[in-house]
Write an enzyme that holds these catalytic residues in place. Structure first.
Site, PDB file in Angstrom:
ATOM      1  N   SER A 108      -5.592   2.131  -0.363  1.00 40.96           N
ATOM      2  CA  SER A 108      -5.572   1.479  -1.665  1.00 40.96           C
ATOM      3  C   SER A 108      -5.724   2.913  -2.717  1.00 40.96           C
ATOM      4  CB  SER A 108      -6.631   0.463  -1.959  1.00 40.96           C
ATOM      5  OG  SER A 108      -6.369   0.007  -3.109  1.00 40.96           O
TER       6      SER A 108
ATOM      7  N   ASP B 110       2.443  -6.880  -0.600  1.00 41.92           N
ATOM      8  CA  ASP B 110       1.081  -6.222  -0.794  1.00 41.92           C
ATOM      9  C   ASP B 110       0.475  -7.426  -1.547  1.00 41.92           C
ATOM     10  OD1 ASP B 110      -1.316  -5.012  -2.292  1.00 41.92           O
ATOM     11  OD2 ASP B 110      -0.717  -3.408  -0.759  1.00 41.92           O
TER      12      ASP B 110
ATOM     13  N   HIS C   3      -3.472  -6.196   2.430  1.00 43.27           N
ATOM     14  CA  HIS C   3      -3.625  -5.227   1.789  1.00 43.27           C
ATOM     15  C   HIS C   3      -4.678  -4.106   2.502  1.00 43.27           C
ATOM     16  CE1 HIS C   3      -4.050  -2.455  -1.832  1.00 43.27           C
ATOM     17  NE2 HIS C   3      -5.532  -2.423  -1.721  1.00 43.27           N
TER      18      HIS C   3
END
Length: 425
Positions: free
Chosen positions: A206, A302, A369
């Site tokens: 991330s 995502d 994710h």
């Protein structure tokens, strides 16, 4: 309580965890990841084996942090968790940069000081067991299980890239020193054995995935040419796209981060020559300048980006869109076309990678994710597969050069039957 603890997150029902306050939403990925890392051993272990209790990896605070100006938002020293390698992994190192969104305003950054995302006062020991690429299970993580593994905590709010100071509303100082944190932590690890590495891999998820892209070449430059140094960016390929209301709301977030925290020093000079700094903070531009071999792991659908970039709260989504972004299985055909457009933009940005022979791609169509830190995603019976390989198999083959052209881009949703509904949302 801090986002590094488990109690409040476990007590909240899933629907509440998906809809935090706006300022906290940018830090939610880190909270979910830390919760998984603090959990017991990973899923889908063979029941015939007795699994020993996972070891706790203590928090190490950076030595001399204040003197180096390498401090968290609140001025406390940053930290990391180091688990020593063994056997043939004793001189192999994996450095993982934690994610957890960004703060783009004085108010947002001030709020983060009350959590582990802005202060080491709230950081706690962690467990790497069952944590995908950080795990020590040879069956689940065959290529990296016995490496020296480091989890670098994220407490600056700008993907380890800022270098400035600000003044909070209460008059206290906000320390935007992510770049100094990254540099000082790597320096300290070099003294602890990283300098003797024969193989090294920089990873992140991330906001940490973006940090991996930003620092990949710098990390590689610290080693001699005979050391195999590569980077793996997980769920860090954030797009500059309009949301469903037609606004570039995510651009505004990045623009705030870039200017508030002064991230210019980490941006490619060739990009800055022709483009605005904010545009150069997006991975689609960053990857054009990177020379070090990189493996990009990302979902083309995502879940975090769909919820926060494509359909953010600021776009005032109606009930059907709120249901869609909560779970892709709830999306109607019109909404799926919008998501396909998002996917096509991402795939188009990867055209640059086609000409980078030593790069790798694993771009699936699963609604998830951050896939490298979860055993269930990384390498399990229900992990996503492309080219008949799990993520762990594809990444391992790429890193060790066991196969050529390790670049896989999935077809459009819902074509891949290995995209399980049990994957982390």
């Amino acid at each position: 309580m801090a986002l590094g603890t488990t109690e409040p997150l476990l007590l909240q029902p899933p629907e509440q965890r998906r809809r935090p306050p706006d300022w906290l939403a940018w830090g939610l990925p880190a909270a979910v990841l830390i919760l998984l890392l603090l959990s017991a051993s990973g899923p889908l272990r063979p029941p015939l084996f007795r699994v020993p209790p996972p070891e706790t990896v203590p928090l190490t605070l950076l030595a001399g942090a204040q003197e180096k100006g390498a401090v968290c938002l609140d001025g406390t020293p940053p930290g990391y968790h180091l688990q020593r390698g063994s056997g043939d992994g004793s001189n192999r190192w994996l450095i993982h940069l934690e994610g957890g969104g960004w703060c783009s305003t004085i108010k947002d950054c001030s709020n983060r000081r009350m959590y582990a995302l802005g202060s080491s006062n709230f950081m706690k020991p962690m467990r790497f067991a069952g944590a995908g690429i950080l795990g020590s299970d040879q069956l689940q993580n065959p290529d990296f299980y016995n490496w020296n593994k480091v989890f670098v905590r994220y407490c600056d709010g700008a993907s380890f890239s800022g270098d400035a100071e600000g003044r909070a509303q209460d008059g206290s100082t906000l320390h935007f020193r992510g770049l100094r944190i990254y540099q000082a932590v790597i320096d300290e690890l070099m003294e602890k054995g990283l300098a003797n590495a024969t193989q090294a891999l920089l990873t992140g998820c991330s906001a940490g995935g973006l940090a991996t892209i930003l620092h990949c070449d710098d990390f590689s430059a610290r080693f001699s040419l005979n050391v195999s140094v590569k980077c793996l960016a997980d769920a860090g390929f954030f797009l500059d796209v309009k949301d469903i209301s037609g606004k570039r709301s995510f651009w505004s977030v990045y623009d705030g981060v870039v200017h508030l925290q002064n991230v210019r020093e980490v941006l490619p000079k060739d990009c800055l020559t022709n483009k605005e700094p904010t545009e150069c903070f997006f991975p689609a531009e960053l990857i054009k300048s990177i020379r070090t071999p990189m493996f990009i792991l990302n979902s083309a659908y995502d879940s975090w980006q769909i919820r926060n970039v494509l359909v953010p709260v600021s776009s005032a989504p109606d009930k059907p869109w709120s249901s869609c972004k909560d779970n892709i299985r709830n999306c109607n055909s019109t909404q799926i076309k919008v998501l396909d457009g998002f996917r096509n933009t991402m795939v188009g940005a990867f055209k640059v990678v086609e000409y980078k022979e030593d790069w790798g791609l694993f771009v699936d169509s699963c609604f998830t994710h951050c896939q490298s830190l979860y055993g269930i995603s990384w390498n399990s019976e229900i992990s996503p597969r492309l080219g008949n390989k799990s993520i762990a198999e594809a990444a391992g083959d790429w890193y060790h050069g066991r196969s050529q052209g390790e670049k896989e881009i999935d077809c459009e949703y819902p074509c891949n039957p290995t995209c399980s509904g049990q994957l982390p949302p």
